[in-house]
Motif scaffolding. Structure first.
Motif, PDB file in Angstrom:
ATOM      1  N   GLY A 307       0.797  -1.220   0.000  1.00  0.00           N
ATOM      2  CA  GLY A 307       0.000   0.000   0.000  1.00  0.00           C
ATOM      3  C   GLY A 307       0.824   1.260   0.000  1.00  0.00           C
ATOM      4  N   ASP A 335      -0.070  -0.273  -4.911  1.00  0.00           N
ATOM      5  CA  ASP A 335      -1.474  -0.700  -5.063  1.00  0.00           C
ATOM      6  C   ASP A 335      -1.751  -2.079  -4.477  1.00  0.00           C
ATOM      7  OD1 ASP A 335      -2.076   1.675  -6.494  1.00  0.00           O
ATOM      8  OD2 ASP A 335      -1.331   0.769  -8.342  1.00  0.00           O
ATOM      9  N   SER A 336      -0.893  -2.511  -3.571  1.00  0.00           N
ATOM     10  CA  SER A 336      -1.078  -3.810  -2.927  1.00  0.00           C
ATOM     11  C   SER A 336      -1.733  -3.621  -1.565  1.00  0.00           C
ATOM     12  CB  SER A 336       0.270  -4.522  -2.768  1.00  0.00           C
ATOM     13  OG  SER A 336       1.124  -3.788  -1.894  1.00  0.00           O
ATOM     14  N   ALA A 337      -2.029  -4.739  -0.916  1.00  0.00           N
ATOM     15  CA  ALA A 337      -2.539  -4.753   0.453  1.00  0.00           C
ATOM     16  C   ALA A 337      -1.798  -5.847   1.213  1.00  0.00           C
ATOM     17  CB  ALA A 337      -4.042  -4.980   0.473  1.00  0.00           C
ATOM     18  N   GLY A 365      -5.610  -5.643  -2.451  1.00  0.00           N
ATOM     19  CA  GLY A 365      -5.349  -4.431  -3.202  1.00  0.00           C
ATOM     20  C   GLY A 365      -5.867  -4.500  -4.622  1.00  0.00           C
TER      21      GLY A 365
END
Length: 410
Positions: A307, A335-337, A365
């Motif tokens: 993120g 753009d990840s989680a 994400g």
């Protein structure tokens, strides 16, 4: 909604305390006929070696179980993954063994927003052949211990574990009994996680995580000893079937690293801090607990963030980074989680195309799942190739224009 164990599971992280339990169908409506379970697949590893695997049932009778003290010994399951000789007709290993997969479907999947029976979790196959002989041409293998997020099965790291094995590592993936949501032992016995306290205050959560971390550190030290015994030609487990041919000669405990996601990343860093037998540690989005957070590391350390996190937004990362004297590398996956660093990154998108999964973006994400996995695999393998096998590539300092998903953190 009521709090579930998923709140502490590494796919969400301790800071994201929330329930994602699946809601029941509204009353008064007739449920639609159940569709066939959605089939799921894991992407194949990209390394040059075919891979094999074997599960070991390990018992440490030198201590009572740290999470269930009435039990006078600690009982663990570990999966070993390694480069294998081709062919031979050995069966492909499942992602989860049958009883554990059934328990995942009944308990873990609904907590992710996937109703029981909607996905064919039992049908997921790995790319490793159970019991296949170790590839002799691979030589002595550097060792990587893998530790999942809090409450998570060791299976959640399979895509990274397979990649490392296909590139010439012996990977030991370890389950934490009575913390992981389900651990299957020989004969189909499943041990579930102990119930959480009713009153999950921040203080209670911190104490739980610290206790889980201590238990895992002791487990990891025990496994390091088991690997030493294996390298001496001794059998470290309780099994009676022959171990894969060449396994005893394959492990090189003098070249050992640790990889972990979430709480497993915390364990990786602390184990490298404490244990002379560990050369390097990689932490996938895990906040740090214990002395390593303040005293840092004098060994190679890879941190991968999700993120918008940075070395400044997580206090334990900032203090560790400032105190560390060893080689350090920090990357952020845009753009990840938090759950992007698990197999959910590639499994949930397959479900989303067929089923509503309300919290998918929160879990993994919006990063392209194929690119996310490729970036993770490239970074993790580059790190261990450099610091366990002596093959530097320069990727960690400069991923380059081919990897816009990765940002170097300073």
């Amino acid at each position: 909604m009521p709090l579930t164990r998923r709140a502490l599971l590494g796919t969400l992280g301790a800071a994201a305390l929330a329930s994602v339990a699946a809601a029941p169908a509204p009353g008064g409506r007739r449920a639609a006929p159940a569709a066939a379970p959605v089939p799921l697949r894991l992407p194949a590893p990209t390394g040059p070696w075919p891979i094999g695997t074997v599960a070991l049932h390990l018992i440490d009778d030198s201590r009572p179980d740290p999470l269930l003290p009435a039990k006078p010994y600690r009982e663990l399951m570990a999966g070993l993954w390694y480069p294998a000789e081709p062919g031979g007709g050995y069966p492909t290993a499942p992602w989860l063994p049958p009883a554990a997969a059934g328990d995942w479907d009944a308990h873990s999947a609904p907590a992710l927003g996937v109703r029981a029976g909607a996905a064919d979790w039992q049908g997921i196959r790995t790319h490793a052949r159970t019991g296949a002989p170790v590839a002799r041409r691979a030589g002595r293998l550097p060792v990587v211990l893998f530790s999942s997020g809090d409450g998570g099965s060791r299976a959640l790291g399979t895509t990274l574990v397979e990649e490392l094995a296909s590139r010439g590592h012996l990977v030991v993936a370890l389950d934490s009994t009575y913390e992981a949501e389900q651990v299957e032992f020989p004969g189909g016995r499943v041990e579930r996680a102990l119930p959480l306290p009713d009153d999950l205050t921040p203080e209670v959560i911190a104490a739980l995580l610290a206790g889980h971390c201590r238990a895992r550190l002791a487990d990891a030290r025990f496994v390091l000893g088991a690997l030493d015994r294996l390298a001496r030609g001794e059998r470290p487990d309780t099994g009676t079937d022959p171990l894969p041919d060449g396994l005893a000669e394959a492990a090189d405990p003098a070249r050992t690293g640790v990889l972990g996601q979430s709480l497993g990343g915390c364990v990786a860093a602390q184990l490298a801090h404490d244990e002379p037998r560990v050369r390097a540690a990689a932490d996938l989005d895990g906040a740090l607990l214990g002395p390593v957070a303040d005293s840092g590391l004098a060994k190679p350390f890879l941190l991968m963030a999700s993120g918008t996190k940075s070395l400044r937004t997580e206090p334990s990362w900032a203090s560790c980074w400032a105190a560390s004297t060893g080689p350090r590398h920090a990357l952020r996956l845009r753009d990840s989680a938090h759950g992007s660093y698990t197999d959910l990154q590639v499994l949930l998108p397959q479900l989303v195309r067929r089923l509503p999964v309300p919290d998918a973006d929160t879990l993994i994400g919006t990063v392209d799942p194929r690119r996310s996995l490729a970036a993770q695999r490239t970074a993790v393998t580059a790190f261990f190739a450099r610091y366990l096998a002596g093959r530097p590539s320069g990727f960690l300092e400069r991923p380059g224009d081919d990897w816009p998903e990765l940002e170097v953190l300073r």
